[in-house]
Motif scaffolding. Structure first.
Motif, PDB file in Angstrom:
ATOM      1  N   GLY A  48       0.810  -1.210   0.000  1.00 46.36           N
ATOM      2  CA  GLY A  48       0.000   0.000   0.000  1.00 46.36           C
ATOM      3  C   GLY A  48       0.843   1.259   0.000  1.00 46.36           C
ATOM      4  O   GLY A  48       2.067   1.222  -0.141  1.00 46.36           O
ATOM      5  N   GLN A  49       0.191   2.391   0.210  1.00 46.38           N
ATOM      6  CA  GLN A  49       0.859   3.681   0.100  1.00 46.38           C
ATOM      7  C   GLN A  49       1.646   4.077   1.340  1.00 46.38           C
ATOM      8  O   GLN A  49       2.455   5.007   1.273  1.00 46.38           O
ATOM      9  N   ALA A  50       1.402   3.431   2.467  1.00 49.71           N
ATOM     10  CA  ALA A  50       2.141   3.786   3.683  1.00 49.71           C
ATOM     11  C   ALA A  50       3.634   3.564   3.466  1.00 49.71           C
ATOM     12  O   ALA A  50       4.054   2.512   2.976  1.00 49.71           O
ATOM     13  N   ARG A  51       4.442   4.543   3.825  1.00 46.99           N
ATOM     14  CA  ARG A  51       5.883   4.448   3.562  1.00 46.99           C
ATOM     15  C   ARG A  51       6.504   3.274   4.320  1.00 46.99           C
ATOM     16  O   ARG A  51       7.343   2.570   3.788  1.00 46.99           O
ATOM     17  N   PRO A 122       3.957   5.527  -3.909  1.00 48.82           N
ATOM     18  CA  PRO A 122       3.076   4.807  -4.836  1.00 48.82           C
ATOM     19  C   PRO A 122       2.904   3.361  -4.396  1.00 48.82           C
ATOM     20  O   PRO A 122       3.811   2.769  -3.814  1.00 48.82           O
ATOM     21  N   GLU A 123       1.741   2.802  -4.670  1.00 54.53           N
ATOM     22  CA  GLU A 123       1.511   1.405  -4.337  1.00 54.53           C
ATOM     23  C   GLU A 123       2.436   0.512  -5.157  1.00 54.53           C
ATOM     24  O   GLU A 123       2.818   0.843  -6.280  1.00 54.53           O
TER      25      GLU A 123
END
Length: 330
Positions: A48-51, A122-123
Motif C-alpha cells: 500500500g501507500q504507507a511508507r 506509490p503502491e
C-alpha cells in the motif's frame, strides 16, 4: 469527556532486535518489503501507500516498543503535546518520509506515538484478488485459480492486541484518542468483568476496521500480536505455505475469528513475537451495534468459528515479553 484527538488509523509498530539480518529475512518471508536499512534500524513496507508499517531497531535484547497511530493534522499533534499527561513536545520523525510525532507512555508501559505528515509512496504491484465462483454467482468463466507460490502480499498493518493488567484504566487512557468499543468479551460468570475489548477508530459514518486496537486482560503484560492484511484467503494460505517451507513456527492457523470475522494465520517471529496474516475482516461504523458476550471455547465469545486453538497460542515466549524502549541498564 471530549477526546484530545481522534486517531484515524494504525501507522506502524516499533520493535527492537539484536539481529537485523535475521529479522530482515523473516519479515521478507512474511510478506513485507525492505524500504530502508541503516546500521541500526530496518524499515519495512507493504504494497500500500504507507511508507513503512514496521520498524525494528538494533538493541542488546529483543522487545516490543509500541504502536504509532496516525492523526489527521499537525494541530492534533499540538493538542496532544499540550493536553496529554506525560506527552513529549511535537518533534520531527527521524525515519524516511519525514513527518512529526508526539511520544507518550500508556499505563502499561507501552510507548505510544502519534504521527502526521509522513509522505506516502506509490503502491507496489500485486495480483488482483481472486474471483470466486459460488453457488449463486459464477463470476469466473474460462479462467483458472493459480495464485502462485511465494510470500504473502502484505498490503498494510491492520491492528494490534495489547495485554493489560487493568482493562478499565487502559480504556480510560485510549478513549482520549477517540477509540470506542466495537465488541467486548466478559468473564463467563460475570458480565461486569470485561476481559477483552475490541476498539475501533471513531470515523463517524465512514467505514473502518472492526478493531484497530484490542485490549486483553492476560498475564504477563506484553504485546499479544500485531496483524497485517493480505490480498485474499489464497494469499494467506500460500504465504503460510512459504513460511512452512522456510522453517518458521506457526502459532495458530488457518482459522476464522468470530468477533471481526478475519481469516487468520498466526506465526512466531525469530524472537517469539506473534504476527498475524489476515484477510476478509469486518467493517464497522458508529452505527454498528456493539456486543458484550461471554468468553468460552464455544459461543459468541469464542476466538474462532473454526480451527482449534493450540495449547501454546496464548503463551508469551520469554524473549517476547519486554516492552518499551531499550534503556541502558534494562
Amino acid at each position: 469527556m471530549e477526546p484530545v484527538t481522534r486517531v484515524v488509523d494504525l501507522a506502524f509498530v516499533r520493535y527492537r532486535t539484536p539481529d537485523l539480518d535475521t529479522m530482515e529475512r523473516f519479515l521478507t518471508d512474511f510478506g513485507m518489503q525492505l524500504l530502508l536499512r541503516t546500521e541500526s534500524r530496518l524499515y519495512m513496507r507493504g504494497t500500500g501507500q504507507a511508507r513503512y508499517i514496521y520498524t525494528t531497531e538494533l538493541a542488546p535484547e529483543p522487545g516490543f516498543i509500541g504502536p504509532a497511530f496516525e492523526v489527521d493534522s499537525h494541530a492534533d499533534l499540538e493538542a496532544l503535546a499540550r493536553h496529554l499527561h506525560g506527552a513529549s513536545s511535537v518533534q520531527e520523525l527521524d525515519g524516511p518520509g519525514g513527518g512529526h510525532h508526539v511520544i507518550a507512555s500508556d499505563p502499561n508501559g507501552y510507548q505510544i506515538e502519534f504521527v502526521h505528515g509522513i509522505e506516502p509512496l506509490p503502491e507496489l504491484p500485486a495480483r488482483a484478488p481472486l474471483a470466486l465462483n459460488t453457488d449463486r454467482q459464477r463470476r469466473r468463466r474460462g479462467a483458472f485459480q493459480r495464485p502462485g507460490e511465494g510470500p504473502a502480499h502484505i498490503r498494510r498493518i491492520g491492528h494490534l492486541i495489547l495485554r493489560t493488567a487493568d482493562l478499565e484504566r487502559s480504556l480510560v487512557y485510549y478513549r482520549q484518542f477517540g477509540f470506542t468499543i466495537t465488541d467486548s468479551v466478559h468473564a463467563p460468570d460475570d458480565p461486569a468483568r470485561t476481559m477483552v475489548a475490541f476498539l475501533k477508530c471513531d470515523r463517524g459514518l465512514d467505514w473502518t476496521d472492526h478493531h484497530t486496537l484490542g485490549l486483553a486482560v492476560r498475564e504477563p503484560v506484553a504485546v499479544d500480536h500485531t496483524a497485517y492484511e493480505c490480498i485474499d484467503i489464497d494469499d494467506v494460505v500460500m504465504g503460510g505455505k512459504h513460511l512452512e517451507r522456510a522453517g518458521y513456527r506457526r502459532s495458530w492457523g488457518i482459522g476464522r475469528h468470530i468477533l471481526g470475522s478475519q481469516v487468520f494465520d498466526y506465526w512466531r517471529d525469530p524472537h517469539g513475537f506473534k504476527v498475524e496474516h489476515w484477510t476478509d475482516g469486518d467493517l464497522v461504523n458508529m452505527r454498528t451495534p456493539r456486543s458484550h458476550v461471554p468468553a468460552g471455547d464455544d459461543g459468541p465469545g469464542a476466538i474462532s468459528q473454526w480451527s482449534s486453538m493450540p495449547a501454546d497460542y496464548l503463551e508469551i515466549y520469554p524473549e517476547a515479553g519486554a516492552i518499551g524502549p531499550y534503556r541502558r541498564g534494562d
